[in-house]
Structure formats: structure tokens, C-alpha cells
Design a protein around this motif. Sequence first.
Motif, PDB file in Angstrom:
ATOM      1  N   GLU A 160       0.965  -1.243   0.046  1.00  0.00           N
ATOM      2  CA  GLU A 160      -0.195  -0.028   0.009  1.00  0.00           C
ATOM      3  C   GLU A 160       0.922   1.215  -0.033  1.00  0.00           C
ATOM      4  O   GLU A 160       1.763   1.398   0.657  1.00  0.00           O
ATOM      5  CB  GLU A 160      -1.062   0.046   1.316  1.00  0.00           C
ATOM      6  CG  GLU A 160      -1.960   1.122   1.249  1.00  0.00           C
ATOM      7  CD  GLU A 160      -2.839   1.278   2.231  1.00  0.00           C
ATOM      8  OE1 GLU A 160      -4.006   0.352   2.124  1.00  0.00           O
ATOM      9  OE2 GLU A 160      -2.799   1.848   3.393  1.00  0.00           O
ATOM     10  N   VAL A 161       0.247   2.238  -0.785  1.00  0.00           N
ATOM     11  CA  VAL A 161       1.298   3.305  -1.029  1.00  0.00           C
ATOM     12  C   VAL A 161       0.545   4.596  -0.780  1.00  0.00           C
ATOM     13  O   VAL A 161      -0.576   4.983  -1.278  1.00  0.00           O
ATOM     14  CB  VAL A 161       1.685   3.305  -2.394  1.00  0.00           C
ATOM     15  CG1 VAL A 161       2.394   4.818  -2.922  1.00  0.00           C
ATOM     16  CG2 VAL A 161       2.870   2.208  -2.966  1.00  0.00           C
ATOM     17  N   GLU A 162       1.339   5.480   0.047  1.00  0.00           N
ATOM     18  CA  GLU A 162       0.974   6.961   0.147  1.00  0.00           C
ATOM     19  C   GLU A 162       1.778   7.798  -0.696  1.00  0.00           C
ATOM     20  O   GLU A 162       2.939   7.738  -0.081  1.00  0.00           O
ATOM     21  CB  GLU A 162       0.792   7.364   1.746  1.00  0.00           C
ATOM     22  CG  GLU A 162       0.335   8.655   1.873  1.00  0.00           C
ATOM     23  CD  GLU A 162      -0.042   8.817   3.573  1.00  0.00           C
ATOM     24  OE1 GLU A 162      -0.446   9.656   3.687  1.00  0.00           O
ATOM     25  OE2 GLU A 162       0.647   7.824   4.308  1.00  0.00           O
ATOM     26  N   LEU A 163       1.331   9.015  -1.270  1.00  0.00           N
ATOM     27  CA  LEU A 163       2.221   9.591  -2.022  1.00  0.00           C
ATOM     28  C   LEU A 163       1.718  11.133  -2.267  1.00  0.00           C
ATOM     29  O   LEU A 163       0.308  11.248  -2.116  1.00  0.00           O
ATOM     30  CB  LEU A 163       2.515   9.126  -3.129  1.00  0.00           C
ATOM     31  CG  LEU A 163       1.877   8.364  -4.187  1.00  0.00           C
ATOM     32  CD1 LEU A 163       0.854   9.413  -4.854  1.00  0.00           C
ATOM     33  CD2 LEU A 163       2.783   7.658  -5.211  1.00  0.00           C
ATOM     34  N   ILE A 164       2.200  12.079  -2.648  1.00  0.00           N
ATOM     35  CA  ILE A 164       1.819  13.435  -2.850  1.00  0.00           C
ATOM     36  C   ILE A 164       2.315  13.520  -4.507  1.00  0.00           C
ATOM     37  O   ILE A 164       3.268  13.150  -4.971  1.00  0.00           O
ATOM     38  CB  ILE A 164       2.490  14.464  -2.120  1.00  0.00           C
ATOM     39  CG1 ILE A 164       2.379  14.374  -0.679  1.00  0.00           C
ATOM     40  CG2 ILE A 164       2.187  15.913  -2.650  1.00  0.00           C
ATOM     41  CD1 ILE A 164       0.961  14.689  -0.268  1.00  0.00           C
ATOM     42  N   MET A 165       0.990  13.973  -5.227  1.00  0.00           N
ATOM     43  CA  MET A 165       1.183  14.028  -6.768  1.00  0.00           C
ATOM     44  C   MET A 165       1.590  15.580  -7.019  1.00  0.00           C
ATOM     45  O   MET A 165       0.696  16.424  -6.606  1.00  0.00           O
ATOM     46  CB  MET A 165       0.150  13.405  -7.438  1.00  0.00           C
ATOM     47  CG  MET A 165      -0.223  11.865  -7.354  1.00  0.00           C
ATOM     48  SD  MET A 165       1.316  11.030  -7.850  1.00  0.00           S
ATOM     49  CE  MET A 165       1.096  11.020  -9.887  1.00  0.00           C
ATOM     50  N   LEU A 166       2.551  15.919  -7.636  1.00  0.00           N
ATOM     51  CA  LEU A 166       2.749  17.186  -7.991  1.00  0.00           C
ATOM     52  C   LEU A 166       2.590  17.373  -9.268  1.00  0.00           C
ATOM     53  O   LEU A 166       2.950  16.852 -10.479  1.00  0.00           O
ATOM     54  CB  LEU A 166       4.384  17.553  -7.565  1.00  0.00           C
ATOM     55  CG  LEU A 166       4.794  17.490  -6.248  1.00  0.00           C
ATOM     56  CD1 LEU A 166       6.316  17.539  -6.008  1.00  0.00           C
ATOM     57  CD2 LEU A 166       3.832  18.188  -5.230  1.00  0.00           C
TER      58      LEU A 166
END
Length: 210
Positions: A99-105
Amino acid sequence: MNTDFKESFGYLFVEELINEIDTVGVHKVFKQDYIIIEIGEYIKSMPLLISGAIKILREDEDGDELVLYYLEKGDTCAMTLSCCMGQAKSKIRAVAETEVELIMLPKEKMATWLSKYKTWQDYILQSYHNRMDELLDAVDTIAFLKMDERLFKYLKDKAMVTHNDVLNVTHKQISEDLHTSRVVISRLLKKLENESKIQLFRNSIKVLEL
């Protein structure tokens, strides 16, 4: 501002850049095995990985995949940046290993930040350097290591990025990642077990040497 983001990136960037990321960044969570970036897609945003691990793959003309490297907490994919900047289609597939948590810029900010913030410039240059090292390592692995050595390295790398020495992965999945047959993988896994490097279970593999 996401607390985990500040923990992963706050020490890298100046406060003004952190505030901009907080304003324009889109927080995303992806389940394991979700395809985050597909080959042939135009990339509109660049990921900053807050938690989890992402597997970066290439695909040949027959649709067979090969693992290039993994992204972990605090990483970004330099290939994504180059596609963003060049308006090019993605040449890689990015799949959530966990499971991945990220910020998309948004890609519109990439060039602006490179000239505006030295900390962003340093981060991107270091990311390119790290990914190049990993690509060279992948080439060396394919060119110089025997398949059993490649397999053991693959298992160790997978254990390290998931922070778990017990891997829930099938022989078929391993064969696809390493671009070989399931029969070969099954035989070599048994060989590694006989060498006390791994322990095989019904639906998992325990890595004994890390």
C-alpha cells in the motif's frame, strides 16, 4: 500539511517550497498491486513517496516485464520527471509493491521549482543519480550474475523495501519479474532453501540472509 510528508521531506526542502507543495500537491493512497503509472501514458504529475514501496518495470515487445528498481519512502521517479518536462509518454510501469501513500505534484511546477529552489534542484539531481546507480545495478545483475544469484538478490531487495523478511509472492510472479520461467524459479528456490538462504512455505518465502 501531512505529518508523514513533513517527516519524509521536511528536512530536504525550504519552508517556502514545503508550503507550495502543500498548496498544489494532491494526496493519494493506492492499494498493493495498483498500477500508478502505465507505459505509454502521458504523465501529468510527479510522485513524492511518503510511505510504502513502488516497483518500476519495463516491458518488451511480447509483454514480458522486467523489474528495474524500487522506490521507497522519500523517493521520486526521475524517469517521471523527464517525461513531465519533455511532454513524452512514459516508458516504465510503476506498480504499488505495498500500500502506497504519496503526493502528486503537477508537471507545470517542475521547471519553475528547478530554477526557484536550490533544495528542489539538489533533490532532483540526487534522484537522477540514485536512479542511474540502480539502473546500472540492474544491468550488472542481468549481465554478470547467474540466475540463482539474481533470484536471491531480488528476494533480498524485495524484503528490504517492504521491511518484511516474509514475502507473500508466488513463483509465477517472481518468474515474471525476472523474465524467466516458473519451472526455473521453482528449482532455484529449492536450491536456495537447501543452502539455508531462504525458507519456503505454502504461500510465502522467508528470507534468512539479509
